[in-house]
Design an enzyme around this catalytic site. Structure first.
Site, short mmCIF file in Angstrom:
data_model
loop_
_atom_site.label_atom_id
_atom_site.label_comp_id
_atom_site.label_asym_id
_atom_site.label_seq_id
_atom_site.Cartn_x
_atom_site.Cartn_y
_atom_site.Cartn_z
N ALA A 147 0.85 -1.20 0.00
CA ALA A 147 0.00 0.00 0.00
C ALA A 147 0.88 1.25 0.00
O ALA A 147 0.53 2.26 -0.59
CB ALA A 147 -0.92 0.00 1.21
N HIS B 99 -2.05 -7.90 3.00
CA HIS B 99 -1.74 -8.55 4.28
C HIS B 99 -2.59 -8.05 5.44
O HIS B 99 -2.49 -8.56 6.55
CB HIS B 99 -0.24 -8.48 4.59
N CYS C 276 4.80 4.07 16.80
CA CYS C 276 4.07 3.80 15.56
C CYS C 276 4.10 2.30 15.31
O CYS C 276 4.99 1.61 15.79
CB CYS C 276 4.76 4.47 14.38
N1 PLP Z 1 -1.84 2.71 5.60
C1 PLP Z 1 -2.31 2.16 6.73
C2 PLP Z 1 -3.51 2.75 7.38
C3 PLP Z 1 -1.68 1.04 7.28
O1 PLP Z 1 -2.15 0.51 8.41
C4 PLP Z 1 -0.55 0.51 6.62
C5 PLP Z 1 0.19 -0.63 7.21
O2 PLP Z 1 0.64 -0.56 8.35
C6 PLP Z 1 -0.12 1.10 5.44
C7 PLP Z 1 -0.78 2.20 4.95
C8 PLP Z 1 1.06 0.55 4.67
O3 PLP Z 1 0.73 -0.70 4.13
P1 PLP Z 1 1.86 -1.67 3.49
O4 PLP Z 1 2.39 -2.46 4.61
O5 PLP Z 1 1.15 -2.52 2.50
O6 PLP Z 1 2.84 -0.77 2.84
#
Ligand code: PLP
Length: 371
Positions: free
Chosen positions: A72, A199, A317
């Site tokens: 993400a 995930h 965090c």
């Molecule tokens: N945005 C939110 C709200 C998340 O909880 C996370 C993961 O911790 C991310 C973005 C980032 O996701 P990724 O681990 O797929 O990069």
């Protein structure tokens, strides 16, 4: 062999669903074709990828495109690329909520170095944005408004549809981090750009997706062979795509069951932790999250003492950076309160017994600290 800890960190990541594992196996073991090859093996892999894309899209607004990414975070970085296609410098302002994930905050900060102005917009003490206040700051210079659907630390659910409407009224685009909401709550129809991650929905790690409304176009993030509509070159992993698709489809099939189960876990946890204070809204909250505070406890010590529960400290965090939580600070908690907060995240594979045993362990350690 030591017993596995009770897993209550489902906002950090979720276990792989057994159905997802089963669906991925043939794509790891037998079907090795490159989905970008023209021969039969490639076409078979490509068909699996496209089926997965349709499964993931089924939970998203109708009029958009889906691009598979590695996470993400990558999707958010790519989505921000839209800024390079807008009327800069007349539209040079990015507005984001103070409670956004580092993936959004740090990407916005990178654009600040390119000359954009970034406004970090406050939330109320329950973690929800005031629409009246937000309306006052979105103006004709605003290029992008970024707000996440479900907060990863406190579960707060923002009024995304209304935020997107305010952005659109002033001609700005709306980017929504739906990572923690996708597959759990409905996705508003009027967002322009969204990021998701497999995930977090009982799918595999290292695959995410960017969704964007038809008609928008952004510059490529990764250059090369032109895969994924030329935006993200590189060979896709059919196994990861298939796993993501299967995880999304399971969310659809199990929607009612999962929602009722998570609510029951939340009710149980609220009862077991009734002498803690809940951080964030209780009315506008995804129930898979309980962020709670007990004044005067030392959470770092608590985490080292409670070895049989995997949970998260409110003071750091989710990334484990050790920085005090900017989300809890945005609610108005002071450093001591932040240091006394924990995050419990419930998921599909937790039981009410898990909650009870975890609560006993945590509460006992707390009483020992305070006593
Ligand atoms: N945005 C939110 C709200 C998340 O909880 C996370 C993961 O911790 C991310 C973005 C980032 O996701 P990724 O681990 O797929 O990069």
């Amino acid at each position: 062999m030591a017993q596995a800890p009770i897993y209550l960190d489902n906002q950090a990541t979720t276990p792989l669903a057994p159905e997802v594992f089963d669906a991925m196996i043939p794509w790891l073991r037998d079907n090795f074709g490159n989905p970008h090859s023209a021969h039969i093996l490639g076409r078979k892999a490509s068909a699996a990828v496209e089926h997965a894309r349709a499964q993931v899209l089924a939970l998203l607004p109708d009029d958009g495109q889906l691009l598979f990414t590695g996470s993400a975070t990558e999707a958010i970085n790519t989505g921000f690329g839209i800024l390079e296609t807008l009327k800069f410098p007349s539209r040079n302002k990015i507005i984001l909520l103070e409670t956004e994930h580092a993936a959004v905050r740090d990407t916005a900060a990178a654009y600040e170095k390119k000359g954009f102005r970034v406004a970090y917009h406050p939330v109320k003490s329950d973690g929800i944005v005031s629409l009246e206040q937000l309306d006052r700051v979105i103006d004709e210079h605003t290029a992008l408004v970024a707000a996440m659907l479900v907060n990863n630390e406190i579960g707060a659910v923002q009024p995304i549809e209304a935020i997107a409407a305010l952005a659109h009224e002033k001609g700005a685009l709306m980017l929504c981090d739906i990572v923690q909401g996708y597959g759990r709550v409905s996705i508003p129809d009027n967002i322009d750009i969204a990021a998701i991650s497999a995930h977090k929905i009982y799918g595999p790690k290292a695959i995410g997706a960017l969704w964007y409304r038809n008609g928008l176009s952004m510059p490529p993030m990764i250059h090369g062979g032109g895969q994924e509509q030329g935006l993200r070159s590189g060979t896709l992993s059919p196994a990861l795509c298939v796993g993501f698709g299967q995880a999304a489809e399971l969310c659809v099939h199990r929607s009612r069951k999962d929602t009722a189960h998570i609510q029951a876990l939340y009710d149980k946890a609220s009862h077991c932790f009734s002498n803690w204070t809940i951080n964030g809204s209780t009315d506008h909250r995804y129930c898979g999250n309980l962020n709670i505070m007990r004044t005067d406890i030392d959470v770092a010590r608590l985490m080292s003492e409670v070895r049989d529960v995997a949970f998260s400290a409110g003071s750091a965090c989710a990334s484990g950076s050790g920085r005090p939580s900017h989300v809890l600070a945005a609610l108005g908690l002071d450093r001591a309160q932040i240091r006394s907060s924990i995050r419990l995240g419930f998921g599909r594979y937790n039981s009410e017994d898990d909650i009870e045993r975890a609560a006993n362990s945590i509460n006992q350690a707390v009483e020992a600290q305070l006593g």
